[in-house]
Design a protein around this motif. Sequence first.
Motif, PDB file in Angstrom:
ATOM      1  N   ALA A  49       5.062  58.131  95.780  1.00 38.17           N
ATOM      2  CA  ALA A  49       5.713  57.114  96.518  1.00 38.17           C
ATOM      3  C   ALA A  49       6.992  56.715  95.332  1.00 38.17           C
ATOM      4  N   SER A  50       6.456  56.365  94.172  1.00 39.86           N
ATOM      5  CA  SER A  50       7.300  56.147  93.112  1.00 39.86           C
ATOM      6  C   SER A  50       8.479  57.129  92.957  1.00 39.86           C
ATOM      7  N   ASP A  51       8.188  58.292  92.841  1.00 39.98           N
ATOM      8  CA  ASP A  51       9.118  59.245  92.792  1.00 39.98           C
ATOM      9  C   ASP A  51       9.944  59.301  93.886  1.00 39.98           C
ATOM     10  N   LYS A  52       9.545  59.320  94.858  1.00 40.69           N
ATOM     11  CA  LYS A  52      10.459  58.984  96.274  1.00 40.69           C
ATOM     12  C   LYS A  52      11.285  58.209  96.339  1.00 40.69           C
ATOM     13  N   TYR A  53      11.293  56.981  95.533  1.00 43.64           N
ATOM     14  CA  TYR A  53      12.301  55.816  95.716  1.00 43.64           C
ATOM     15  C   TYR A  53      13.137  55.802  94.322  1.00 43.64           C
ATOM     16  N   ILE A  54      13.082  57.048  93.486  1.00 43.87           N
ATOM     17  CA  ILE A  54      14.006  57.036  92.082  1.00 43.87           C
ATOM     18  C   ILE A  54      15.177  56.662  92.715  1.00 43.87           C
ATOM     19  N   MET A  55      16.040  56.004  92.021  1.00 43.12           N
ATOM     20  CA  MET A  55      17.454  55.673  92.335  1.00 43.12           C
ATOM     21  C   MET A  55      18.348  56.608  91.864  1.00 43.12           C
ATOM     22  N   PRO A  56      19.388  57.501  92.554  1.00 38.00           N
ATOM     23  CA  PRO A  56      20.220  58.395  92.050  1.00 38.00           C
ATOM     24  C   PRO A  56      21.348  57.581  91.020  1.00 38.00           C
ATOM     25  N   GLU A  57      22.004  58.250  90.226  1.00 42.11           N
ATOM     26  CA  GLU A  57      22.935  57.487  89.256  1.00 42.11           C
ATOM     27  C   GLU A  57      23.856  56.941  90.093  1.00 42.11           C
ATOM     28  N   SER A  58      24.416  57.260  91.427  1.00 45.05           N
ATOM     29  CA  SER A  58      25.630  56.762  92.272  1.00 45.05           C
ATOM     30  C   SER A  58      24.781  55.258  93.068  1.00 45.05           C
ATOM     31  N   ALA A  59      23.487  55.030  92.752  1.00 46.30           N
ATOM     32  CA  ALA A  59      23.099  53.874  93.382  1.00 46.30           C
ATOM     33  C   ALA A  59      22.991  52.596  92.566  1.00 46.30           C
ATOM     34  N   VAL A  60      22.917  53.192  91.084  1.00 44.46           N
ATOM     35  CA  VAL A  60      22.729  51.937  90.135  1.00 44.46           C
ATOM     36  C   VAL A  60      23.984  51.622  89.797  1.00 44.46           C
ATOM     37  N   ARG A  61      24.547  50.225  90.479  1.00 45.72           N
ATOM     38  CA  ARG A  61      25.678  49.774  90.429  1.00 45.72           C
ATOM     39  C   ARG A  61      25.229  48.224  90.693  1.00 45.72           C
ATOM     40  N   PRO A  62      26.228  47.238  90.105  1.00 47.60           N
ATOM     41  CA  PRO A  62      26.007  45.690  90.326  1.00 47.60           C
ATOM     42  C   PRO A  62      25.881  45.522  91.725  1.00 47.60           C
ATOM     43  N   GLY A  63      25.106  44.546  91.789  1.00 49.29           N
ATOM     44  CA  GLY A  63      24.931  43.749  93.135  1.00 49.29           C
ATOM     45  C   GLY A  63      24.003  45.044  94.053  1.00 49.29           C
ATOM     46  N   GLN A  64      23.391  45.792  93.513  1.00 50.25           N
ATOM     47  CA  GLN A  64      22.297  46.637  94.247  1.00 50.25           C
ATOM     48  C   GLN A  64      20.852  45.927  94.112  1.00 50.25           C
ATOM     49  N   LEU A  65      20.409  45.424  95.495  1.00 49.27           N
ATOM     50  CA  LEU A  65      18.953  44.899  95.171  1.00 49.27           C
ATOM     51  C   LEU A  65      17.984  46.201  95.268  1.00 49.27           C
ATOM     52  N   CYS A  66      17.147  46.046  94.459  1.00 50.15           N
ATOM     53  CA  CYS A  66      15.925  47.054  94.130  1.00 50.15           C
ATOM     54  C   CYS A  66      14.673  46.604  93.605  1.00 50.15           C
ATOM     55  N   CYS A  67      14.042  47.151  93.042  1.00 47.67           N
ATOM     56  CA  CYS A  67      12.649  46.581  92.144  1.00 47.67           C
ATOM     57  C   CYS A  67      12.735  47.070  90.859  1.00 47.67           C
ATOM     58  N   ALA A  68      12.187  46.624  89.969  1.00 45.80           N
ATOM     59  CA  ALA A  68      11.782  46.955  88.699  1.00 45.80           C
ATOM     60  C   ALA A  68      10.271  46.651  88.264  1.00 45.80           C
ATOM     61  N   MET A  69      10.044  47.722  87.323  1.00 42.48           N
ATOM     62  CA  MET A  69       8.499  47.685  86.983  1.00 42.48           C
ATOM     63  C   MET A  69       8.637  47.202  85.412  1.00 42.48           C
ATOM     64  N   VAL A  70       8.005  45.818  85.199  1.00 44.99           N
ATOM     65  CA  VAL A  70       7.728  45.228  83.921  1.00 44.99           C
ATOM     66  C   VAL A  70       6.343  45.027  83.548  1.00 44.99           C
ATOM     67  N   SER A  71       5.692  45.742  82.669  1.00 39.41           N
ATOM     68  CA  SER A  71       4.462  45.301  82.343  1.00 39.41           C
ATOM     69  C   SER A  71       3.299  45.543  83.251  1.00 39.41           C
ATOM     70  N   THR A  72       3.531  46.814  83.926  1.00 35.43           N
ATOM     71  CA  THR A  72       2.716  47.390  85.244  1.00 35.43           C
ATOM     72  C   THR A  72       3.003  46.549  86.593  1.00 35.43           C
ATOM     73  N   TRP A  73       3.856  45.500  86.580  1.00 31.23           N
ATOM     74  CA  TRP A  73       3.968  44.704  87.940  1.00 31.23           C
ATOM     75  C   TRP A  73       5.578  45.198  88.360  1.00 31.23           C
ATOM     76  N   TRP A  74       5.592  45.015  89.632  1.00 29.32           N
ATOM     77  CA  TRP A  74       6.948  45.344  90.314  1.00 29.32           C
ATOM     78  C   TRP A  74       7.479  43.987  90.765  1.00 29.32           C
ATOM     79  N   TYR A  75       8.762  43.840  90.470  1.00 31.41           N
ATOM     80  CA  TYR A  75       9.650  42.520  90.832  1.00 31.41           C
ATOM     81  C   TYR A  75      10.948  42.886  91.452  1.00 31.41           C
ATOM     82  N   ARG A  76      11.310  42.039  92.622  1.00 26.54           N
ATOM     83  CA  ARG A  76      12.575  42.164  93.183  1.00 26.54           C
ATOM     84  C   ARG A  76      13.638  41.814  92.266  1.00 26.54           C
ATOM     85  N   VAL A  77      14.754  42.439  92.203  1.00 26.52           N
ATOM     86  CA  VAL A  77      15.694  42.308  91.102  1.00 26.52           C
ATOM     87  C   VAL A  77      17.025  42.859  91.823  1.00 26.52           C
ATOM     88  N   ILE A  78      18.095  42.176  91.280  1.00 26.80           N
ATOM     89  CA  ILE A  78      19.444  42.858  91.817  1.00 26.80           C
ATOM     90  C   ILE A  78      20.337  43.012  90.329  1.00 26.80           C
TER      91      ILE A  78
END
Length: 554
Positions: A353-382
């Motif tokens: 699942a994690s590999d399936k939702y890897i973001m391509p370079e074109s999607a990594v841009r300001p304003g993109q809503l996604c999630c990030a892993m910090v210390s084994t936990w996932w958070y909703r981030v922009i």
Amino acid sequence: ASQQAQLMEVLKKEVRAMLIAAKAGLTPEQLEEQYMAMVCKPLPLHDLGFQSTLELVTQMPEVVRICSKNGTVILKAIADDSTKGIAKLVANQKVKTRKVSKKTATKAIATFPTKNSRNPQSFQTLSAGTPVLPAVVKAELQDLLSSSPLLLTDLDKAFLRRFGRAFQYRQYGFLSMFEVLRSMADSIVIEQTKAGSLLVLRKYLENTIEQQETPQASAAEMPPLEPICETEGLYQAAHLLDSEPVQTQAVDLDDHLKQVVHDETSECHLPLIPLQHQGFEQFPSTPEIPPDAVQGRRLCSLPPLKRRCLVGVIVEFIVSPSQFYIHICSTEASNKLQDLMFEMRHVYSHKVASDKYIMPESAVRPGQLCCAMVSTWWYRVIIHRVINDQEVEVFYADYGHLQIVQRSSLRFLKWHYLKLPAQAIPCSLAWVKPVEGTWSSAAILLFKHLCRFKELVGIVDEYVDGVLYLFLCDTSTKEDVYFHSVLRDMGYADVCGGNIPSQEFEELNPSALYVQPSVKQGNAEVEEPDLCLQQESRDADSETATLKQDGAEL
């Protein structure tokens, strides 16, 4: 000698801070425990040439006052000029009770400054003095117990081994571990056994009972937090019901498109549409983006609070008294956020699942809503800004702060996780302005101390440009403590008759940039993505192959 002198000066500040926070004082043994909990190492007695804690504090006459009560040695703080204000606040704290009576709540709403003499028609009674564990810490404790119950005597070692740090409950305002467990009685059960107190996660207990009642259920696996197939608008032809295949209607297209793939593992029927069908050849063979990946959408904010209402709040992140973020104190809201964190961790922890939702370079841009892993936990981030090829700065929509994270830790957010509104509310303290034009570091430090890990009473004044202006009051003291009055009395702020727009939020307000205002949030529904046939085909094909190959729950 010079190193010992420096160590002694630092130790004096730490001892004074711990003793000031303890209204009734501490015994030498309690001081040793609190120092260990705060610094994660014992008092440096031998490094300074002392044999005991009592011998150490006798060499701090300007810091510690040694008293005796019923034959017990009690250590109390001697405040200096920089800590007199804090010591006064602590001295006024109540000792035996933490709950706010209806009379106290009435007094709180009746005595805060008003622009007119009318009081609100209704108010809410709050338990404002009760310590509150941060949502992340609650989630960590629940995660620790999710695999199996744990003896109370083993909790500290298990927490340290799992998360790499000691569980310092005193820094959150709790006096004992049993207080912490009482505050989590809705999720953790204490069972008495011959070996001692056993901590059991309530969900684990419920699952065990269910498994005992249904022997065919696998006792080795926890129930999945989400179904294997996304049913809400993504694959309306695919359903799970009592583990029996469900009749599905094929898409009304050409005959050779009406193919149905049956996966024996998931019992799902998914429409399979050939990629090379006439009319679809123009789609380039680019990396697949899952159809349930959030793109071009924003989180909603929480519904606005009514003017003059009282609400329990926890201050989550502070820049200054003019820029901070709060959580609304509510069991329902807290549970929803914790459930979201657990479910995201459960889903994204699977490599497939994690590999399936890897973001391509074109999607990594300001304003993109996604999630990030910090210390084994996932958070909703922009994503706020892209720093370089490896790092981005993100805004935590549920906590209010900005942080730099690795690009490799980012993943697309699933649509399912878009439904919960952003939990962090941008706030500014009402009716105050800094005397020096900007808030001094001393004023910010005092404000942080006043807010630290407490449930406070917030009194809503108004919204200005999406920022909530409210009064904050600590009702756990003999006299209600209004933070704007404390800042004024300490010479850090001027109290004015209205709200001056926050300079900090004017310079940068990530919530205003990235979170859309709520419009009848309770009735709003998150629309599922409008999927083209080509996306459906790709997802159906890849999902079926993945399920057959790995048997993973995505």
